[in-house]
Design a protein around this motif. Structure first.
Motif, PDB file in Angstrom:
ATOM      1  N   GLN A 188       1.193  -9.083  33.380  1.00 51.60           N
ATOM      2  CA  GLN A 188      -0.027  -9.328  32.610  1.00 51.60           C
ATOM      3  C   GLN A 188      -1.222  -8.670  33.283  1.00 51.60           C
TER       4      GLN A 188
ATOM      5  N   ARG B 277      -4.920  -9.277  33.978  1.00 52.15           N
ATOM      6  CA  ARG B 277      -5.807 -10.435  33.974  1.00 52.15           C
ATOM      7  C   ARG B 277      -7.206 -10.034  34.414  1.00 52.15           C
TER       8      ARG B 277
ATOM      9  N   VAL C 280      -5.758 -13.862  30.583  1.00 54.17           N
ATOM     10  CA  VAL C 280      -4.835 -12.785  30.234  1.00 54.17           C
ATOM     11  C   VAL C 280      -5.515 -11.889  29.203  1.00 54.17           C
TER      12      VAL C 280
END
Length: 135
Positions: free
Chosen positions: A94, A96, A102
Motif C-alpha cells: 500500500q 500510505r 491508504v
C-alpha cells in the motif's frame, strides 16, 4: 540481513541488498539506499527518483518488498564486478500518506527475470545496475 550484506558471496549479498532496499521504501528511511547502491550508478539514480517523489509527498510503500528467488552468480564474476541472475517478484503493498491513510494499493507484481550487476564499495557488494534477464 547484516551478515548477508557483509558476505563476500555476491549471491548472498544480493539477498541482503534486496531486503535493505525494501526496508528503505517501506519505512521511508531513504538514507538506507546509500548502503544498497553504488553512488552515482544507474541503480542509485533510479532509486533517488523514486525516493524523492515519496519523500516530497511524505508517502511510504507500506508492506513493500522484493522477493528474490533462483539466485545464481554468473560465471566470469570476480572481485571487481559480479552479475547475479535472479527471479524477482513483489507482493501486494500500500502507498500510505503521512497520516497513515491508504492512498493507493498495488497488487502483486509478476515475476521478472533480472541480472543484477554488483560492484564493491568500501569492501561490500552494492547494486550498480539492473538488467533484463529474459534473454
Amino acid at each position: 540481513m547484516t551478515a548477508q550484506l557483509a558476505s563476500p558471496d555476491p549471491g548472498v549479498a544480493v539477498l541482503g541488498l534486496a531486503r535493505l532496499r525494501s526496508l528503505a521504501f517501506s519505512s521511508g528511511d531513504f538514507l538506507l539506499l546509500e548502503q544498497v547502491n553504488v553512488p552515482g550508478s544507474t541503480a542509485a539514480v533510479a532509486d533517488v527518483r523514486i525516493s524523492a517523489r515519496l519523500k516530497e509527498s511524505g508517502r511510504v510503500l507500506a508492506g513493500f518488498s522484493t522477493v528474490l528467488t533462483r539466485v545464481a552468480t554468473e560465471s566470469g564474476s570476480g572481485s571487481a564486478r559480479a552479475v547475479v541472475a535472479v527471479t524477482a517478484s513483489t507482493p501486494p503493498y500500500q502507498e500510505r500518506g503521512p497520516d497513515g491513510a491508504v492512498l493507493a494499493e498495488a497488487g502483486a507484481g509478476p515475476e521478472q527475470r533480472l541480472r543484477l550487476v554488483l560492484a564493491p564499495v568500501a569492501g561490500h557488494w552494492r547494486l550498480q545496475d539492473v538488467l533484463d534477464g529474459s534473454g
